[in-house]
Scaffold this motif. Structure first.
Motif, short mmCIF file in Angstrom:
data_model
loop_
_atom_site.label_atom_id
_atom_site.label_comp_id
_atom_site.label_asym_id
_atom_site.label_seq_id
_atom_site.Cartn_x
_atom_site.Cartn_y
_atom_site.Cartn_z
N GLU A 208 3.56 -0.78 -8.72
CA GLU A 208 4.71 -0.01 -8.27
C GLU A 208 5.22 -0.50 -6.92
OE1 GLU A 208 6.08 4.65 -7.88
OE2 GLU A 208 3.97 4.13 -7.68
N GLN A 209 4.36 -0.55 -5.90
CA GLN A 209 4.80 -0.94 -4.57
C GLN A 209 3.61 -1.26 -3.68
OE1 GLN A 209 6.70 2.32 -2.54
NE2 GLN A 209 4.97 3.69 -2.81
N LEU A 210 3.91 -1.83 -2.49
CA LEU A 210 2.91 -2.03 -1.46
C LEU A 210 2.99 -0.88 -0.46
CD1 LEU A 210 3.36 -5.83 -0.69
CD2 LEU A 210 1.28 -4.79 -1.56
N LYS A 211 1.83 -0.52 0.10
CA LYS A 211 1.83 0.50 1.15
C LYS A 211 0.68 0.26 2.09
CE LYS A 211 -1.03 4.19 -0.85
NZ LYS A 211 -1.93 4.33 0.31
N ASN A 212 0.73 0.90 3.25
CA ASN A 212 -0.36 0.78 4.22
C ASN A 212 -1.62 1.42 3.67
OD1 ASN A 212 1.12 -0.56 6.28
ND2 ASN A 212 2.02 1.39 6.90
N TYR A 213 -2.75 0.81 4.00
CA TYR A 213 -4.04 1.34 3.56
C TYR A 213 -4.31 2.66 4.25
CZ TYR A 213 -9.08 1.82 2.95
OH TYR A 213 -10.32 2.30 2.65
N THR A 214 -4.79 3.65 3.50
CA THR A 214 -5.23 4.92 4.05
C THR A 214 -6.63 5.20 3.53
OG1 THR A 214 -4.20 6.12 2.21
CG2 THR A 214 -2.90 5.89 4.24
N PRO A 215 -7.45 5.92 4.31
CA PRO A 215 -8.82 6.21 3.86
C PRO A 215 -8.82 6.86 2.48
CG PRO A 215 -8.54 6.85 6.15
CD PRO A 215 -7.17 6.46 5.65
N GLY A 216 -9.67 6.35 1.61
CA GLY A 216 -9.74 6.86 0.24
C GLY A 216 -9.14 5.90 -0.77
N ASP A 217 -8.28 4.95 -0.31
CA ASP A 217 -7.73 3.96 -1.23
C ASP A 217 -8.82 3.00 -1.69
OD1 ASP A 217 -5.16 4.95 -1.09
OD2 ASP A 217 -4.59 3.68 0.60
N ASP A 218 -8.68 2.50 -2.90
CA ASP A 218 -9.64 1.55 -3.46
C ASP A 218 -9.48 0.21 -2.74
OD1 ASP A 218 -11.32 0.02 -4.94
OD2 ASP A 218 -10.37 0.41 -6.88
#
Length: 449
Positions: A208-218
């Motif tokens: 879908e898209q790129l986004k900044n990493y946030t805690p909990g992301d794989d």
């Protein structure tokens, strides 16, 4: 209205007490002057000064018409179970400071008999009074007049103003909470209100898209090329499967009449169904609704059309609990007739004993054969609290034992449903929304549907 009129009489009596006290003092001094002749002039002075002040107060308050303006501002409809903001605007056209007492004749459903606001208003000034009301029942609520009592700095008398006309306002399912969850879902911030981040299983979903990493992301979804370009961790996000059917089925039987924190279990289920439908539509799924008791209730086929959420809200607004048990055979027939393809079915009900479950389990198993069924039922928070308290005597030991048995039986019901492949959510009423949406997101993420 009767309470307001009583308050009106009481306050008038209290405020004229100053005047009555001055006259009583004058009469007492007058009788005393028979024994002390030099006091003859004092009661006359007090009487005439009091009368002069009274006439002055009358002139200050009653000279001219429409010298005070007040208006109640409130939403076109109220949200059930939420704090709804009401405001009262006051504007003075007097040339002196005023002491005000405001009585808002709110609907009798709130059972508030002491809603009085006191404030001061400067000469030709205005002010705004804000307060909140929390309805706990859907339906029509009638706001009556706005009463304002005005007194000058002398405070000998009061002038009463009445503003507005009786107006009816509808109390709908919790649309304020629905909007809150909508904003959270749009901005992917559902974790801020307790919605868990679900780790995605598998890689069959479309990018879908790129986004900044946030805690909990794989961490396996980190895009290292984009990370090198941006200078901070970037992850790939994938779109869930869309256009899946999500049905909320609500039991309207007597089992849902119990109340916790003012709201019935039926209203908790209705509020959660509205919010879940809203989130499902934002996730581009189709939302539908079925209500049932001993007879068929509302039935709205799952859809994503414009206005679907309003149709669901209007249907939920009209629902009322009934006194007979739910006909689960009828429920099964409705699902077979209405649900043409495999759907996520979230059933809101309440089972108090294994015996009540055993009678309905065959029909739940039949529904689960064709659809992904999630049964949501409620903990008795009062019994759970009671079972955790220490017992001091034989009677309390007996009560505590019964409470523990009933709490344990709820857990057995959840295990029995799970044993037959039916997902369950056993939850405290106040947590039902968060737990239900968590389960919906988990199912979406794991692609079980």
């Amino acid at each position: 209205m009767q309470n307001s009129l009583f308050s009106l009489f009481y306050r008038n009596l209290f405020l004229t007490g100053r005047l009555f006290g001055a006259l009583a003092c004058s009469a007492l001094l007058f009788m005393t002057s028979f024994f002390l002749p030099w006091l003859n002039i004092v009661p006359y002075l007090i009487f005439f000064v009091t009368m002069a002040l009274l006439l002055l107060d009358l002139a200050l308050l009653y000279s001219g018409r429409n010298r005070l303006f007040a208006k109640r501002h409130m939403p076109e409809r109220l949200s059930n179970g939420d704090e709804n903001e009401i405001s009262i605007y006051l504007e003075s056209r007097y040339g002196l400071w005023l002491n005000l007492e405001i009585i808002d004749e709110i609907p009798q459903q709130f059972q508030k008999r002491d809603l009085v606001f006191r404030t001061k208003l400067k000469a030709r000034g205005d002010t705004l009074i804000n307060y909140t009301l929390r309805p706990t029942r859907r339906g029509e609520y009638t706001f009556n007049l706005l009463r304002v009592f005005v007194s000058s700095p002398l405070g000998l008398i009061q002038r009463r103003y009445s503003f507005g006309e009786p107006v009816s306002v509808a109390v709908y399912p919790s649309f304020l909470m629905m909007r809150k969850y909508e904003l959270m879902a749009i901005s992917n911030r559902l974790s801020e209100v307790g919605i868990k981040k679900i780790r995605r299983l598998g890689t069959s979903m479309e990018f879908e898209q790129l986004k900044n990493y946030t805690p909990g992301d794989d961490y396996r979804s980190i895009n290292w090329k984009a990370t090198a370009r941006q200078g901070n961790l970037m992850v790939n996000t994938y779109s869930d499967e869309k256009a899946q059917n999500v049905y909320c089925i609500i039991d309207k039987s007597r089992n849902m009449k119990s109340a916790f924190e003012g709201l019935s279990l039926l209203d908790y289920a209705i509020n959660t169904s509205l919010i879940l439908s809203s989130v499902a539509l934002l996730k581009e799924d189709k939302a539908g609704l079925i209500t049932v008791s001993d007879t068929a209730g509302a039935c709205i086929a799952a859809d994503r059309r414009s206005g679907q959420l309003n149709r669901i809200m209007e249907a939920l607004y009209k629902e009322k609990s009934r006194y007979l048990e739910t006909n689960f055979e009828l429920l099964y027939n409705i699902t077979r007739k209405t649900l043409k393809q495999r759907s996520l079915v979230v059933f809101f009900g309440n089972f108090e004993s294994m015996h009540s479950l055993e009678r309905q389990l065959p029909f739940l198993k039949k529904i689960a054969k064709f659809h992904l069924l999630v049964v949501v039922f409620f903990e008795n928070t009062e019994l759970k609290k009671l079972s955790g308290e220490k017992a001091a005597n034989v009677e309390e030991i007996y009560i505590k034992t019964i409470a523990e048995k009933l709490v344990y039986e709820k857990k057995l019901i959840a295990k029995e449903l799970a044993r037959h492949g039916i997902q369950t959510i056993l939850t405290a009423p106040q947590n039902v929304t968060v737990n239900t949406i968590n389960r919906y997101l988990q199912i979406k993420s794991s692609q079980k549907l």
